[in-house]
Motif scaffolding. Structure first.
Motif, PDB file in Angstrom:
ATOM      1  N   THR A 132       0.836  -1.199   0.000  1.00  0.00           N
ATOM      2  CA  THR A 132       0.000   0.000   0.000  1.00  0.00           C
ATOM      3  C   THR A 132       0.873   1.252   0.000  1.00  0.00           C
ATOM      4  N   GLY A 133       1.969   1.220   0.734  1.00  0.00           N
ATOM      5  CA  GLY A 133       2.873   2.372   0.773  1.00  0.00           C
ATOM      6  C   GLY A 133       3.478   2.666  -0.592  1.00  0.00           C
ATOM      7  N   THR A 134       3.869   1.617  -1.313  1.00  0.00           N
ATOM      8  CA  THR A 134       4.430   1.793  -2.651  1.00  0.00           C
ATOM      9  C   THR A 134       3.390   2.376  -3.596  1.00  0.00           C
ATOM     10  N   LEU A 135       2.168   1.830  -3.565  1.00  0.00           N
ATOM     11  CA  LEU A 135       1.109   2.341  -4.434  1.00  0.00           C
ATOM     12  C   LEU A 135       0.817   3.809  -4.153  1.00  0.00           C
ATOM     13  N   MET A 136       0.733   4.172  -2.889  1.00  0.00           N
ATOM     14  CA  MET A 136       0.419   5.558  -2.540  1.00  0.00           C
ATOM     15  C   MET A 136       1.551   6.502  -2.957  1.00  0.00           C
ATOM     16  N   SER A 137       2.819   6.105  -2.748  1.00  0.00           N
ATOM     17  CA  SER A 137       3.920   6.995  -3.141  1.00  0.00           C
ATOM     18  C   SER A 137       4.020   7.095  -4.658  1.00  0.00           C
ATOM     19  N   GLU A 138       3.792   5.989  -5.384  1.00  0.00           N
ATOM     20  CA  GLU A 138       3.806   6.048  -6.849  1.00  0.00           C
ATOM     21  C   GLU A 138       2.673   6.933  -7.359  1.00  0.00           C
ATOM     22  N   GLU A 139       1.501   6.849  -6.751  1.00  0.00           N
ATOM     23  CA  GLU A 139       0.380   7.688  -7.174  1.00  0.00           C
ATOM     24  C   GLU A 139       0.659   9.157  -6.859  1.00  0.00           C
ATOM     25  N   HIS A 140       1.300   9.413  -5.732  1.00  0.00           N
ATOM     26  CA  HIS A 140       1.670  10.790  -5.393  1.00  0.00           C
ATOM     27  C   HIS A 140       2.593  11.350  -6.478  1.00  0.00           C
ATOM     28  N   GLU A 141       3.574  10.549  -6.906  1.00  0.00           N
ATOM     29  CA  GLU A 141       4.510  10.980  -7.954  1.00  0.00           C
ATOM     30  C   GLU A 141       3.783  11.156  -9.290  1.00  0.00           C
ATOM     31  N   THR A 142       2.891  10.233  -9.631  1.00  0.00           N
ATOM     32  CA  THR A 142       2.120  10.342 -10.871  1.00  0.00           C
ATOM     33  C   THR A 142       1.280  11.618 -10.850  1.00  0.00           C
ATOM     34  N   GLY A 143       0.622  11.881  -9.735  1.00  0.00           N
ATOM     35  CA  GLY A 143      -0.181  13.100  -9.607  1.00  0.00           C
ATOM     36  C   GLY A 143       0.659  14.347  -9.763  1.00  0.00           C
ATOM     37  N   LEU A 145       3.505  14.618 -11.467  1.00  0.00           N
ATOM     38  CA  LEU A 145       3.884  14.734 -12.879  1.00  0.00           C
ATOM     39  C   LEU A 145       2.720  15.228 -13.732  1.00  0.00           C
ATOM     40  N   LEU A 146       1.517  14.744 -13.447  1.00  0.00           N
ATOM     41  CA  LEU A 146       0.350  15.188 -14.207  1.00  0.00           C
ATOM     42  C   LEU A 146       0.049  16.670 -13.952  1.00  0.00           C
ATOM     43  N   ARG A 147       0.203  17.106 -12.692  1.00  0.00           N
ATOM     44  CA  ARG A 147      -0.010  18.521 -12.388  1.00  0.00           C
ATOM     45  C   ARG A 147       1.020  19.389 -13.100  1.00  0.00           C
ATOM     46  N   GLU A 148       2.283  18.934 -13.107  1.00  0.00           N
ATOM     47  CA  GLU A 148       3.327  19.691 -13.799  1.00  0.00           C
ATOM     48  C   GLU A 148       3.058  19.747 -15.299  1.00  0.00           C
ATOM     49  N   ALA A 149       2.631  18.638 -15.876  1.00  0.00           N
ATOM     50  CA  ALA A 149       2.316  18.609 -17.310  1.00  0.00           C
ATOM     51  C   ALA A 149       1.156  19.555 -17.606  1.00  0.00           C
ATOM     52  N   GLY A 150       0.162  19.562 -16.739  1.00  0.00           N
ATOM     53  CA  GLY A 150      -0.966  20.472 -16.917  1.00  0.00           C
ATOM     54  C   GLY A 150      -0.534  21.925 -16.820  1.00  0.00           C
ATOM     55  N   ALA A 151       0.372  22.211 -15.891  1.00  0.00           N
ATOM     56  CA  ALA A 151       0.871  23.580 -15.740  1.00  0.00           C
ATOM     57  C   ALA A 151       1.658  24.000 -16.980  1.00  0.00           C
ATOM     58  N   ARG A 152       2.460  23.072 -17.555  1.00  0.00           N
ATOM     59  CA  ARG A 152       3.204  23.390 -18.778  1.00  0.00           C
ATOM     60  C   ARG A 152       2.244  23.640 -19.937  1.00  0.00           C
ATOM     61  N   GLU A 153       1.182  22.820 -20.017  1.00  0.00           N
ATOM     62  CA  GLU A 153       0.197  23.007 -21.080  1.00  0.00           C
ATOM     63  C   GLU A 153      -0.535  24.335 -20.911  1.00  0.00           C
ATOM     64  N   ASP A 154      -0.877  24.685 -19.667  1.00  0.00           N
ATOM     65  CA  ASP A 154      -1.528  25.970 -19.417  1.00  0.00           C
ATOM     66  C   ASP A 154      -0.603  27.122 -19.815  1.00  0.00           C
ATOM     67  N   ALA A 155       0.686  26.988 -19.481  1.00  0.00           N
ATOM     68  CA  ALA A 155       1.651  28.024 -19.845  1.00  0.00           C
ATOM     69  C   ALA A 155       1.757  28.120 -21.358  1.00  0.00           C
ATOM     70  N   TRP A 156       1.740  27.003 -22.028  1.00  0.00           N
ATOM     71  CA  TRP A 156       1.791  26.962 -23.488  1.00  0.00           C
ATOM     72  C   TRP A 156       0.625  27.760 -24.064  1.00  0.00           C
ATOM     73  N   GLU A 157      -0.567  27.492 -23.558  1.00  0.00           N
ATOM     74  CA  GLU A 157      -1.765  28.157 -24.070  1.00  0.00           C
ATOM     75  C   GLU A 157      -1.767  29.651 -23.758  1.00  0.00           C
ATOM     76  N   THR A 158      -1.361  30.035 -22.566  1.00  0.00           N
ATOM     77  CA  THR A 158      -1.412  31.445 -22.187  1.00  0.00           C
ATOM     78  C   THR A 158      -0.254  32.239 -22.776  1.00  0.00           C
ATOM     79  N   ASP A 159       0.846  31.578 -23.108  1.00  0.00           N
ATOM     80  CA  ASP A 159       2.004  32.273 -23.675  1.00  0.00           C
ATOM     81  C   ASP A 159       1.977  32.304 -25.194  1.00  0.00           C
ATOM     82  N   GLY A 160       0.953  31.765 -25.812  1.00  0.00           N
ATOM     83  CA  GLY A 160       0.847  31.855 -27.258  1.00  0.00           C
ATOM     84  C   GLY A 160       1.502  30.716 -28.015  1.00  0.00           C
ATOM     85  N   GLY A 161       1.761  29.609 -27.373  1.00  0.00           N
ATOM     86  CA  GLY A 161       2.315  28.451 -28.088  1.00  0.00           C
ATOM     87  C   GLY A 161       3.689  28.093 -27.603  1.00  0.00           C
ATOM     88  N   ALA A 162       4.429  27.437 -28.488  1.00  0.00           N
ATOM     89  CA  ALA A 162       5.734  26.892 -28.121  1.00  0.00           C
ATOM     90  C   ALA A 162       6.754  27.995 -27.895  1.00  0.00           C
TER      91      ALA A 162
END
Length: 190
Positions: A132-143, A145-162
């Motif tokens: 259970t500890g491994t699953l929870m820590s892996e999910e914390h890391e996955t979450g 990474l997903l939040r960071e990816a979402g933040a990069r995508e938001d920055a992409w959209e608000t900054d006008g692209g690449a």
């Protein structure tokens, strides 16, 4: 006029491993609606009855549960609760009258639905070898990474692209097996 009907009880959010010969470390995952064990335990033991039999005892870590009851009424009988601080906080072990035990990952009630779905799928996979500890820590890391990816995508959209990137941009070769890494890089698997 006031209604006197009893509130509808919610079914347990539960994912169990299939009945196969591939036993794993966990029998599944449970995602309670609250941290009130007296309210949450009845739907859980009812959901487990057909497969595991009558649950008579559980063991848990008291940290996630604000009220540490010794017995919880579940219909016509009481389930005895053993509290163990050395047991993983996200683990609940349910002992049955005749068929043994059921080890569950307990997903915190405040968990986001997408995260809970990933945890339930991982904990109920046949032959799972994660604690259970491994699953929870892996999910914390996955979450994270997903939040960071979402933040990069938001920055992409608000900054006008690449934004310009230094150096060449590797692209996958058609037909070649490639792995995309979160940082935007491609590599061949080892």
């Amino acid at each position: 006029m006031t209604s006197t009907t009893a509130p509808t009880r919610q079914a347990a959010r539960l994912a169990l491993t299939p009945n196969t010969a591939m036993a794993g470390l966990l029998d599944g995952a449970w995602w309670p609606y609250s941290r009130d064990l007296a309210t949450e335990l009845l739907p859980l033991v009812e959901a487990l009855r057909d497969r595991f039999g009558r649950v008579t005892r559980i063991t848990a870590n008291p940290a996630p549960w604000p009220v540490a009851l010794r017995k919880v009424p579940v219909g016509g009988y009481a389930v005895h609760v053993g509290w163990f601080t050395d047991q993983a906080p996200d683990t609940m072990i349910l002992l049955t009258y005749s068929l043994g035990r059921c080890d569950l990952l307990v997903i915190p009630p405040e968990t986001e639905p997408s995260s809970a779905a990933r945890l339930m799928a991982a904990a109920s996979a046949p032959g799972n070898v994660h604690t259970t500890g491994t699953l929870m820590s892996e999910e914390h890391e996955t979450g994270r990474l997903l939040r960071e990816a979402g933040a990069r995508e938001d920055a992409w959209e608000t900054d006008g692209g690449a934004s310009p990137q230094p150096g060449p941009h590797p692209h996958p070769v058609v037909g070649a097996r490639m792995i995309y890494l979160p940082e935007g890089m491609w590599r061949r698997p080892r």
